[in-house]
Design a protein around this motif. Sequence first.
Motif, PDB file in Angstrom:
ATOM      1  N   PRO A   1       0.831  -1.209   0.000  1.00  0.00           N
ATOM      2  CA  PRO A   1       0.000   0.000   0.000  1.00  0.00           C
ATOM      3  C   PRO A   1       0.865   1.259   0.000  1.00  0.00           C
ATOM      4  CG  PRO A   1      -0.891  -1.612   1.506  1.00  0.00           C
ATOM      5  CD  PRO A   1       0.418  -2.160   1.058  1.00  0.00           C
ATOM      6  N   GLY A   2       0.496   2.216  -0.841  1.00  0.00           N
ATOM      7  CA  GLY A   2       1.254   3.439  -0.976  1.00  0.00           C
ATOM      8  C   GLY A   2       2.242   3.429  -2.122  1.00  0.00           C
ATOM      9  N   ASP A   3       2.556   2.238  -2.683  1.00  0.00           N
ATOM     10  CA  ASP A   3       3.493   2.163  -3.800  1.00  0.00           C
ATOM     11  C   ASP A   3       2.901   2.792  -5.053  1.00  0.00           C
ATOM     12  OD1 ASP A   3       5.436   0.844  -2.388  1.00  0.00           O
ATOM     13  OD2 ASP A   3       4.962  -1.144  -3.183  1.00  0.00           O
ATOM     14  N   ARG A   4       3.723   3.535  -5.770  1.00  0.00           N
ATOM     15  CA  ARG A   4       3.366   3.976  -7.115  1.00  0.00           C
ATOM     16  C   ARG A   4       3.726   2.849  -8.073  1.00  0.00           C
ATOM     17  NH1 ARG A   4       4.765  10.387  -7.851  1.00  0.00           N
ATOM     18  NH2 ARG A   4       2.639  11.085  -8.192  1.00  0.00           N
ATOM     19  N   VAL A   5       2.803   2.509  -8.943  1.00  0.00           N
ATOM     20  CA  VAL A   5       3.018   1.402  -9.870  1.00  0.00           C
ATOM     21  C   VAL A   5       2.565   1.805 -11.272  1.00  0.00           C
ATOM     22  CG1 VAL A   5       2.810  -0.426  -8.133  1.00  0.00           C
ATOM     23  CG2 VAL A   5       0.751   0.389  -9.309  1.00  0.00           C
ATOM     24  N   MET A   6       3.209   1.211 -12.251  1.00  0.00           N
ATOM     25  CA  MET A   6       2.786   1.355 -13.634  1.00  0.00           C
ATOM     26  C   MET A   6       2.097   0.067 -14.075  1.00  0.00           C
ATOM     27  SD  MET A   6       5.038   1.747 -17.171  1.00  0.00           S
ATOM     28  CE  MET A   6       5.576   3.422 -16.857  1.00  0.00           C
TER      29      MET A   6
ATOM     30  N   GLY B   1      -0.006  -1.694 -25.673  1.00  0.00           N
ATOM     31  CA  GLY B   1       0.957  -0.615 -25.484  1.00  0.00           C
ATOM     32  C   GLY B   1       0.510   0.443 -24.493  1.00  0.00           C
ATOM     33  N   ARG B   2      -0.778   0.444 -24.082  1.00  0.00           N
ATOM     34  CA  ARG B   2      -1.273   1.459 -23.138  1.00  0.00           C
ATOM     35  C   ARG B   2      -0.609   1.308 -21.777  1.00  0.00           C
ATOM     36  NH1 ARG B   2      -6.439   3.679 -23.686  1.00  0.00           N
ATOM     37  NH2 ARG B   2      -5.930   4.780 -21.745  1.00  0.00           N
ATOM     38  N   TRP B   3      -0.469   2.427 -21.083  1.00  0.00           N
ATOM     39  CA  TRP B   3       0.088   2.425 -19.749  1.00  0.00           C
ATOM     40  C   TRP B   3      -0.541   3.543 -18.924  1.00  0.00           C
ATOM     41  CZ3 TRP B   3       2.905   6.553 -17.623  1.00  0.00           C
ATOM     42  CH2 TRP B   3       3.218   7.594 -18.525  1.00  0.00           C
ATOM     43  N   TYR B   4      -0.499   3.385 -17.632  1.00  0.00           N
ATOM     44  CA  TYR B   4      -0.834   4.484 -16.724  1.00  0.00           C
ATOM     45  C   TYR B   4      -0.194   4.205 -15.379  1.00  0.00           C
ATOM     46  CZ  TYR B   4      -4.517   2.385 -13.703  1.00  0.00           C
ATOM     47  OH  TYR B   4      -5.218   1.660 -12.774  1.00  0.00           O
ATOM     48  N   VAL B   5      -0.091   5.253 -14.569  1.00  0.00           N
ATOM     49  CA  VAL B   5       0.520   5.148 -13.251  1.00  0.00           C
ATOM     50  C   VAL B   5      -0.534   5.448 -12.202  1.00  0.00           C
ATOM     51  CG1 VAL B   5       2.228   6.161 -11.677  1.00  0.00           C
ATOM     52  CG2 VAL B   5       2.832   5.704 -14.063  1.00  0.00           C
ATOM     53  N   THR B   6      -0.572   4.616 -11.169  1.00  0.00           N
ATOM     54  CA  THR B   6      -1.510   4.800 -10.074  1.00  0.00           C
ATOM     55  C   THR B   6      -0.821   4.369  -8.783  1.00  0.00           C
ATOM     56  OG1 THR B   6      -3.752   4.298  -9.293  1.00  0.00           O
ATOM     57  CG2 THR B   6      -2.552   2.516 -10.395  1.00  0.00           C
ATOM     58  N   ARG B   7      -1.586   4.222  -7.723  1.00  0.00           N
ATOM     59  CA  ARG B   7      -1.038   3.749  -6.460  1.00  0.00           C
ATOM     60  C   ARG B   7      -1.771   2.501  -5.987  1.00  0.00           C
ATOM     61  NH1 ARG B   7       2.666   6.814  -3.839  1.00  0.00           N
ATOM     62  NH2 ARG B   7       2.857   9.015  -4.447  1.00  0.00           N
TER      63      ARG B   7
ATOM     64  N   ILE C   1       4.573  -2.718 -12.629  1.00  0.00           N
ATOM     65  CA  ILE C   1       5.958  -2.405 -12.309  1.00  0.00           C
ATOM     66  C   ILE C   1       5.985  -1.428 -11.139  1.00  0.00           C
ATOM     67  CG2 ILE C   1       8.129  -1.478 -13.188  1.00  0.00           C
ATOM     68  CD1 ILE C   1       7.021  -2.074 -16.028  1.00  0.00           C
ATOM     69  N   LYS C   2       6.708  -1.761 -10.098  1.00  0.00           N
ATOM     70  CA  LYS C   2       6.855  -0.892  -8.941  1.00  0.00           C
ATOM     71  C   LYS C   2       7.863   0.207  -9.271  1.00  0.00           C
ATOM     72  CE  LYS C   2       7.797  -1.214  -3.962  1.00  0.00           C
ATOM     73  NZ  LYS C   2       7.837  -2.196  -2.850  1.00  0.00           N
ATOM     74  N   LEU C   3       7.435   1.466  -9.107  1.00  0.00           N
ATOM     75  CA  LEU C   3       8.264   2.629  -9.412  1.00  0.00           C
ATOM     76  C   LEU C   3       8.678   3.287  -8.103  1.00  0.00           C
ATOM     77  CD1 LEU C   3       6.061   4.135 -12.266  1.00  0.00           C
ATOM     78  CD2 LEU C   3       8.121   2.745 -12.547  1.00  0.00           C
TER      79      LEU C   3
END
Length: 504
Positions: free
Chosen positions: A124-129, A155-161, A188-190
């Motif tokens: 929880p709290g991780d930013r992920v793609m 090919g689509r992507w987005y970043v959330t938590r 993917i964990k960013l």
Amino acid sequence: MRSCAHVVACVATAGVLSGCLRDTSHPCESAGACNDLDAARPDGGADGGEAGDGAVHDDAPGIDATVDNPWGDGHHGDLTISIAQAQINGYGVIRQDAAAGATLVAVQHRDGATVGSWPDNFEPGDRVMIWRTAGLAAPITSGTTTPLVLDGDVGRWYVTRVVERMTDRLTLADALPFACPANQAQIIKLPELDTVTVNAASEVFAEDWQGEYGGLVGFYANELVLDTGVISAGSDGFNGGDPEDFGDFSNCTALDGRSPSGGGAAKGESLVPSRYGIGVSLASGRGNIYSGGGGGNCRNGGGGGGALGGGGGVGGNDLDARPFGGMPGVPVIFAPPTHLTMGGGGGAGENNATTSGFGGYGGGVVWLTVRTVRCLGGGAIAASGNDGAGAPNEGGGGGGGGGFIYIRAETITGCSLRAVGGDGASTGNTHGPGGGGGGGRIVLVTDAMTGVTTNVSGGSAGDPGLGAAAGQGGTVCGNGALEPGETCDDGNHRPGDACTTCSE
């Protein structure tokens, strides 16, 4: 970073950039190359910081918005890397179909970071793609010469938590803006860091593309200092074709099919998993599959080069001097704020006595959102393709296509950026050299640059004069660049942008 014997060597960069990016060495694609770049700007662009779907993501449930910002909240702290190789990202695969609008996804954690003190799994709290990396389906055209426009879900992507983790299920702060079929999308964990320092002889690398996950290195940070260090996704993209020992077949002409059925060697991998693999008829033969180079036809044709920003080069002639080497991969056109992809793999050379004609791996993706990027003493960011391989009296493999470098920053200073295509194999024959891989793509969304150099050259062909061709140069674009017919006030470019034409 692939640990194989034929990794492409670093190529000297060309073209020093300062101020607003304007590159005159490598033209952009005819459409979609530089569009909507300002939508990804972290300093007040259309989406408030997170690219991919036009939504603001900094008010996620359970996340303290007061410490959240476009460069990350820094909760993973400082990181200094002094070891030879370090992996900074964690990866997982979405294992059950997830429809657009879903916030609950079933994830299998597959690989984690080798540095850092944060938990290995998704927390929880991780930013992920979320990235739908591959999976183009029928109809698939083998042997196409038309660039692929990537504008659907693949090919689509987005970043959330991550809001909550329940064993192998993650609750996301923002709903999926696109469907993610099982085994065709990765997470993917960013990490969110303060200052990242990569010291001399050290490299931060992407996990090799494993068919379901990997291929991208990325993070958020306030500052990145490459003190002679390297951030690399070199050779981490789509796989090259694997060679087979076919025996003495000849006179093959088919776009699809293995040598015994009139075709040839294995094609390089691209966005179509069903058309890649050893011993599969439709995954062999001289016809390319979009950015993946075709395999050389029998007997001893060279493999075609993979592609991304620029097209690959055709593979060399067969033993009878017929032009039936692998066809080259074609460029892929996509808008970075919504889509990502990797360099296509080179096609294998047709072999009849060994299994040496490997196609080169494509370059992967470097994805950085960092307020200040400083490169010292030769610090570099790379996503180059891998050389093809070969042996005397056999067809050689095509080079892998260069990958993709995407950087959002306020300032970038002194960096060498490389996304070159891999070289086609030379074999010393009178036949069958590999074609060169096409150059990759570099997109920089930044307010200021000083002393930045770029290289998106295509790879060289193998032995000259035998029908193989070099890969084409890739593309370099930045915010403020205009497609033909656009203006600075068309909604894609903010007032005050120093607009330049992104074409020759």
